[in-house]
Design an enzyme around this catalytic site. Structure first.
Site, PDB file in Angstrom:
ATOM      1  N   GLY A  46     -27.002  34.074 -21.718  1.00 18.08           N
ATOM      2  CA  GLY A  46     -27.281  33.839 -23.129  1.00 18.08           C
ATOM      3  C   GLY A  46     -28.725  33.420 -23.339  1.00 18.08           C
ATOM      4  CD  GLN A  51     -32.903  29.495 -24.137  1.00 16.81           C
ATOM      5  OE1 GLN A  51     -32.007  30.199 -24.596  1.00 16.81           O
ATOM      6  NE2 GLN A  51     -32.961  29.178 -22.852  1.00 16.81           N
ATOM      7  CB  CYS A  91     -30.427  26.125 -19.563  1.00 20.75           C
ATOM      8  SG  CYS A  91     -31.355  26.530 -21.043  1.00 20.75           S
ATOM      9  CG  LEU A  92     -32.141  32.175 -18.845  1.00 23.96           C
ATOM     10  CD1 LEU A  92     -32.301  33.385 -19.762  1.00 23.96           C
ATOM     11  CD2 LEU A  92     -32.279  32.589 -17.384  1.00 23.96           C
ATOM     12  CG  HIS A 133     -25.980  26.477 -23.273  1.00 27.12           C
ATOM     13  ND1 HIS A 133     -26.079  25.728 -22.120  1.00 27.12           N
ATOM     14  CD2 HIS A 133     -27.210  27.034 -23.453  1.00 27.12           C
ATOM     15  CE1 HIS A 133     -27.312  25.834 -21.638  1.00 27.12           C
ATOM     16  NE2 HIS A 133     -28.012  26.623 -22.425  1.00 27.12           N
ATOM     17  CD  GLU A 134     -27.586  30.513 -25.150  1.00 32.99           C
ATOM     18  OE1 GLU A 134     -28.729  30.219 -25.541  1.00 32.99           O
ATOM     19  OE2 GLU A 134     -27.282  30.524 -23.937  1.00 32.99           O
ATOM     20  CG  HIS A 137     -30.958  26.654 -26.472  1.00 33.37           C
ATOM     21  ND1 HIS A 137     -31.878  25.876 -25.801  1.00 33.37           N
ATOM     22  CD2 HIS A 137     -30.222  27.263 -25.511  1.00 33.37           C
ATOM     23  CE1 HIS A 137     -31.690  26.009 -24.494  1.00 33.37           C
ATOM     24  NE2 HIS A 137     -30.680  26.841 -24.291  1.00 33.37           N
TER      25      HIS A 137
HETATM   26 NI    NI Z   1     -29.917  27.500 -22.432  1.00 34.21          NI
END
Ligand code: NI
Length: 167
Positions: A46, A51, A91-92, A133-134, A137
């Site tokens: 995701g 991000q 997480c990226l 989670h997204e 963000h």
């Molecule tokens: Ni993330």
């Protein structure tokens, strides 16, 4: 544009609140396309616009093993929640770290899709966790906010060290 740069913790830009998308126009469609490309290239499940330093309520997700089930949610809203689940999240924007987080297990979400049409989906397990989670963000929140301050500080120090070496 294509592949976008992913901001990494503790970058303050990850703390910005994303604004609602007023219309799914060509610029949003281009953003969605680039976000999918960026997510797949980074082997993520995701990615939120926050991000990639775009502060609009856009997220892209693919939790399938074959990487062939792209899901785009614009202006997502959780309509209902049920149960609880715990899993190791990564997480990226926090590369290399995984920590257990408790989330709602089953959610019903309303959003616009990549064409601007209203959709409602029921999600549970990994997909549900990923959507939550997204969506965090978009509020400027990261999964490391759920862990102890001690652990969060340790992750921050390690990533800052790596960022310094990369410069
Ligand atoms: Ni993330």
């Amino acid at each position: 544009m294509g592949i976008l740069t992913i901001l990494e913790f503790p970058d303050e830009r990850l703390r910005k609140q994303a604004a609602k998308v007023s219309s799914v126009d060509d610029s949003i469609k281009k953003l969605v396309k680039d976000m999918f490309e960026t997510m797949y290239e980074a082997h993520g499940v995701g990615l939120a616009a926050t991000q990639v330093n775009v502060h609009k309520q856009v997220i892209v997700i693919d939790t399938s093993d074959e990487r062939n089930e792209p899901l785009c949610l614009i202006n997502p809203v959780i309509l209902s929640r049920n149960g609880e689940t715990e899993s190791n999240e990564g997480c990226l924007s926090v590369p290399g770290f995984f920590e257990p987080v408790i989330r709602t297990d089953i959610i019903r979400v309303q959003a616009l899709d990549a064409e601007g049409l209203v959709i409602e989906i029921d999600a549970e397990g990994l997909l549900s966790i990923c959507i939550q989670h997204e969506m965090d963000h978009l509020l400027g929140k990261l999964f490391v906010d759920y862990i102890s301050a001690f652990k969060r500080q340790r992750i921050k120090k390690k990533l800052e060290k790596i960022h310094k070496m990369e410069r």
